[in-house]
Scaffold this motif. Sequence first.
Motif, PDB file in Angstrom:
ATOM      1  N   LEU A  18       0.858  -1.184   0.000  1.00 32.12           N
ATOM      2  CA  LEU A  18       0.000   0.000   0.000  1.00 32.12           C
ATOM      3  C   LEU A  18       0.893   1.233   0.000  1.00 32.12           C
ATOM      4  O   LEU A  18       1.836   1.313   0.779  1.00 32.12           O
ATOM      5  CB  LEU A  18      -0.888   0.029   1.239  1.00 32.12           C
ATOM      6  N   ASN A  19       0.596   2.180  -0.874  1.00 35.26           N
ATOM      7  CA  ASN A  19       1.361   3.416  -0.853  1.00 35.26           C
ATOM      8  C   ASN A  19       0.775   4.375   0.179  1.00 35.26           C
ATOM      9  O   ASN A  19      -0.178   4.030   0.885  1.00 35.26           O
ATOM     10  CB  ASN A  19       1.465   4.040  -2.251  1.00 35.26           C
ATOM     11  N   LEU A  21      -1.142   6.754  -0.123  1.00 34.87           N
ATOM     12  CA  LEU A  21      -2.545   7.070  -0.403  1.00 34.87           C
ATOM     13  C   LEU A  21      -3.454   5.865  -0.182  1.00 34.87           C
ATOM     14  O   LEU A  21      -4.631   5.915  -0.521  1.00 34.87           O
ATOM     15  CB  LEU A  21      -2.696   7.564  -1.848  1.00 34.87           C
ATOM     16  N   ARG A  22      -2.872   4.794   0.347  1.00 37.82           N
ATOM     17  CA  ARG A  22      -3.584   3.528   0.566  1.00 37.82           C
ATOM     18  C   ARG A  22      -4.073   2.908  -0.740  1.00 37.82           C
ATOM     19  O   ARG A  22      -5.131   2.315  -0.807  1.00 37.82           O
ATOM     20  CB  ARG A  22      -4.733   3.686   1.551  1.00 37.82           C
ATOM     21  N   GLN A  23      -3.274   3.063  -1.775  1.00 37.41           N
ATOM     22  CA  GLN A  23      -3.535   2.410  -3.053  1.00 37.41           C
ATOM     23  C   GLN A  23      -2.573   1.239  -3.192  1.00 37.41           C
ATOM     24  O   GLN A  23      -1.425   1.320  -2.767  1.00 37.41           O
ATOM     25  CB  GLN A  23      -3.319   3.377  -4.217  1.00 37.41           C
ATOM     26  N   GLU A  25       0.048  -1.059  -4.894  1.00 40.27           N
ATOM     27  CA  GLU A  25       1.108  -0.996  -5.891  1.00 40.27           C
ATOM     28  C   GLU A  25       1.594  -2.425  -6.120  1.00 40.27           C
ATOM     29  O   GLU A  25       2.108  -3.061  -5.202  1.00 40.27           O
ATOM     30  CB  GLU A  25       2.270  -0.126  -5.409  1.00 40.27           C
ATOM     31  N   ASP A  48      -1.129   0.297 -10.194  1.00 42.10           N
ATOM     32  CA  ASP A  48      -2.125   0.048  -9.159  1.00 42.10           C
ATOM     33  C   ASP A  48      -2.980  -1.137  -9.602  1.00 42.10           C
ATOM     34  O   ASP A  48      -2.753  -1.723 -10.670  1.00 42.10           O
ATOM     35  CB  ASP A  48      -2.954   1.295  -8.849  1.00 42.10           C
ATOM     36  N   ARG A  67      -7.488  -7.835  -4.273  1.00 51.32           N
ATOM     37  CA  ARG A  67      -8.523  -6.918  -3.771  1.00 51.32           C
ATOM     38  C   ARG A  67      -9.095  -7.422  -2.442  1.00 51.32           C
ATOM     39  O   ARG A  67      -9.260  -6.657  -1.492  1.00 51.32           O
ATOM     40  CB  ARG A  67      -9.636  -6.752  -4.802  1.00 51.32           C
TER      41      ARG A  67
END
Length: 88
Positions: A18-19, A21-23, A25, A48, A67
């Motif tokens: 998680l980066n 921004l909580r996305q 990678e 992403d 996911r």
Amino acid sequence: MDEIHRTEIDGIQATWRLNHLRQVEIMNVHNTSEVLPIVTFGPGSYPDLVQARELWPRLARLWDAVRHDLWMELVPRYRSSITARYPQ
């Protein structure tokens, strides 16, 4: 947030994090039975989850599993923060 996660399904494993921004990678994907890389990325070029799904649609089951693992990572933190703010 630099914790590395691994998700495996059907003998294929994605390594991701998680980066800030909580996305998600996606760092790499490899075949676990032969330890062969399917795809790897360098820092700054990690796709992403949406991009990975678009680039490698044949790995849809893996992206679904990532996911799922993502939500399992985020939901417990969310629940504990709500419980701390609003104890029952």
